[in-house]
Write a protein that holds these residues in place. Sequence first.
Motif, PDB file in Angstrom:
ATOM      1  N   ALA A   1       1.068  -0.816  -0.223  1.00  0.00           N
ATOM      2  CA  ALA A   1       0.215  -0.112   0.351  1.00  0.00           C
ATOM      3  C   ALA A   1       0.955   1.111  -0.131  1.00  0.00           C
ATOM      4  N   PRO A   2       1.697   1.277   0.470  1.00  0.00           N
ATOM      5  CA  PRO A   2       2.387   2.748   0.942  1.00  0.00           C
ATOM      6  C   PRO A   2       3.348   2.637  -0.708  1.00  0.00           C
ATOM      7  N   ILE A   3       3.930   1.732  -0.812  1.00  0.00           N
ATOM      8  CA  ILE A   3       4.470   1.630  -2.467  1.00  0.00           C
ATOM      9  C   ILE A   3       3.603   2.386  -3.532  1.00  0.00           C
ATOM     10  N   ILE A   4       2.707   1.783  -3.586  1.00  0.00           N
ATOM     11  CA  ILE A   4       1.726   2.035  -4.808  1.00  0.00           C
ATOM     12  C   ILE A   4       0.744   3.214  -4.754  1.00  0.00           C
ATOM     13  N   VAL A   5       0.633   3.729  -3.099  1.00  0.00           N
ATOM     14  CA  VAL A   5      -0.198   5.152  -2.842  1.00  0.00           C
ATOM     15  C   VAL A   5       1.329   6.128  -3.822  1.00  0.00           C
ATOM     16  N   GLY A   6       2.331   6.260  -3.011  1.00  0.00           N
ATOM     17  CA  GLY A   6       3.679   7.170  -3.333  1.00  0.00           C
ATOM     18  C   GLY A   6       4.266   6.655  -4.591  1.00  0.00           C
ATOM     19  N   PHE A   7       3.936   5.595  -5.599  1.00  0.00           N
ATOM     20  CA  PHE A   7       4.413   5.729  -6.959  1.00  0.00           C
ATOM     21  C   PHE A   7       3.375   6.208  -7.814  1.00  0.00           C
ATOM     22  N   GLY A   8       2.303   6.348  -7.150  1.00  0.00           N
ATOM     23  CA  GLY A   8       0.468   6.524  -7.628  1.00  0.00           C
ATOM     24  C   GLY A   8       0.243   7.731  -7.563  1.00  0.00           C
ATOM     25  N   ILE A   9       0.891   8.731  -6.439  1.00  0.00           N
ATOM     26  CA  ILE A   9       0.778   9.888  -6.453  1.00  0.00           C
ATOM     27  C   ILE A   9       1.749  10.632  -7.860  1.00  0.00           C
ATOM     28  N   THR A  10       3.129   9.852  -7.705  1.00  0.00           N
ATOM     29  CA  THR A  10       4.067  10.393  -8.840  1.00  0.00           C
ATOM     30  C   THR A  10       3.615   9.906 -10.162  1.00  0.00           C
ATOM     31  N   LEU A  11       2.682   8.908 -10.176  1.00  0.00           N
ATOM     32  CA  LEU A  11       2.795   8.649 -11.815  1.00  0.00           C
ATOM     33  C   LEU A  11       1.741   9.245 -12.066  1.00  0.00           C
ATOM     34  N   PHE A  12       0.480  10.062 -11.428  1.00  0.00           N
ATOM     35  CA  PHE A  12      -0.367  10.283 -11.452  1.00  0.00           C
ATOM     36  C   PHE A  12      -0.250  12.515 -12.239  1.00  0.00           C
TER      37      PHE A  12
ATOM     38  N   LEU B   1       9.307  10.077  -2.576  1.00  0.00           N
ATOM     39  CA  LEU B   1      10.465  10.766  -1.364  1.00  0.00           C
ATOM     40  C   LEU B   1       9.307  11.071  -0.240  1.00  0.00           C
ATOM     41  N   VAL B   2       7.831  11.601   0.155  1.00  0.00           N
ATOM     42  CA  VAL B   2       7.791  11.694   1.322  1.00  0.00           C
ATOM     43  C   VAL B   2       6.811  10.822   1.616  1.00  0.00           C
ATOM     44  N   ILE B   3       5.604  10.234   0.896  1.00  0.00           N
ATOM     45  CA  ILE B   3       4.100  10.036   0.912  1.00  0.00           C
ATOM     46  C   ILE B   3       4.483   7.708   0.848  1.00  0.00           C
ATOM     47  N   TRP B   4       5.245   7.903   0.449  1.00  0.00           N
ATOM     48  CA  TRP B   4       5.519   6.470   0.523  1.00  0.00           C
ATOM     49  C   TRP B   4       6.162   6.258   2.237  1.00  0.00           C
ATOM     50  N   PRO B   5       7.118   6.711   2.825  1.00  0.00           N
ATOM     51  CA  PRO B   5       7.389   6.426   3.495  1.00  0.00           C
ATOM     52  C   PRO B   5       6.879   6.652   5.080  1.00  0.00           C
ATOM     53  N   LEU B   6       5.783   8.095   4.437  1.00  0.00           N
ATOM     54  CA  LEU B   6       4.801   8.804   5.868  1.00  0.00           C
ATOM     55  C   LEU B   6       4.000   7.472   5.962  1.00  0.00           C
ATOM     56  N   PHE B   7       3.200   7.492   4.614  1.00  0.00           N
ATOM     57  CA  PHE B   7       2.440   6.424   5.136  1.00  0.00           C
ATOM     58  C   PHE B   7       2.682   5.155   5.308  1.00  0.00           C
ATOM     59  N   ALA B   8       4.379   4.229   5.016  1.00  0.00           N
ATOM     60  CA  ALA B   8       4.618   2.759   6.060  1.00  0.00           C
ATOM     61  C   ALA B   8       4.551   3.490   7.448  1.00  0.00           C
TER      62      ALA B   8
ATOM     63  N   ARG C   1       7.074  -2.444   8.082  1.00  0.00           N
ATOM     64  CA  ARG C   1       9.041  -2.267   8.038  1.00  0.00           C
ATOM     65  C   ARG C   1       9.480  -2.535   7.181  1.00  0.00           C
ATOM     66  N   ILE C   2       9.356  -3.521   6.610  1.00  0.00           N
ATOM     67  CA  ILE C   2      10.066  -3.862   4.867  1.00  0.00           C
ATOM     68  C   ILE C   2       9.313  -2.820   3.666  1.00  0.00           C
ATOM     69  N   SER C   3       8.121  -1.664   3.941  1.00  0.00           N
ATOM     70  CA  SER C   3       8.013  -0.507   2.782  1.00  0.00           C
ATOM     71  C   SER C   3       9.276  -0.153   3.188  1.00  0.00           C
ATOM     72  N   ILE C   4       9.514   0.356   4.406  1.00  0.00           N
ATOM     73  CA  ILE C   4      10.697   1.556   4.464  1.00  0.00           C
ATOM     74  C   ILE C   4      11.833   1.195   4.105  1.00  0.00           C
ATOM     75  N   LYS C   5      12.145  -0.524   4.631  1.00  0.00           N
ATOM     76  CA  LYS C   5      13.899  -0.539   4.629  1.00  0.00           C
ATOM     77  C   LYS C   5      13.584  -0.552   2.829  1.00  0.00           C
ATOM     78  N   LEU C   6      13.007  -0.908   2.532  1.00  0.00           N
ATOM     79  CA  LEU C   6      13.112  -0.691   0.526  1.00  0.00           C
ATOM     80  C   LEU C   6      12.918   0.267   0.379  1.00  0.00           C
ATOM     81  N   TYR C   7      12.074   1.328   1.322  1.00  0.00           N
ATOM     82  CA  TYR C   7      12.252   2.977   0.613  1.00  0.00           C
ATOM     83  C   TYR C   7      13.881   3.400   1.075  1.00  0.00           C
ATOM     84  N   LEU C   8      14.756   3.216   1.610  1.00  0.00           N
ATOM     85  CA  LEU C   8      15.740   3.353   2.273  1.00  0.00           C
ATOM     86  C   LEU C   8      16.612   2.641   1.050  1.00  0.00           C
ATOM     87  N   VAL C   9      16.382   1.804   0.390  1.00  0.00           N
ATOM     88  CA  VAL C   9      17.520   1.009  -0.389  1.00  0.00           C
ATOM     89  C   VAL C   9      17.256   1.291  -1.603  1.00  0.00           C
TER      90      VAL C   9
END
Length: 121
Positions: free
Chosen positions: A22-33, A66-73, A93-101
Amino acid sequence: MSIFNDEIVKRNFLHYWFGLGAPIIVGFGITLFSFIFLMSFEEFFLNEDYFIILNIIVIFANLGHLVIWPLFAWWLKSHAKTIEKEGIEKGARISIKLYLVWLVFIVLPSMWFVINFNGIV
């Protein structure tokens, strides 16, 4: 292992994927839109009268991943503790780690390249 444990495992598995995806889809969805909107109305934004709107759309495009993804996670992780959903917490927690990667291996090298090779073609 009884049939009841299988249902619990399935439910935890779905919560895990929700917390991760969900955080990844929402973050990249806002970027893509934002980028799709920008490309659709490209001729409209070439006019200098709408420079502020153009900047707002570009800011949203960068804020999405850059902001929505980690905040939502982070919100999902903290909210999962209150509702006692262990799967959502682990996925967030894994989503936050993927964000850092993502930040270390994609965003920072891209920024370094743009800063150092700006204008050299």
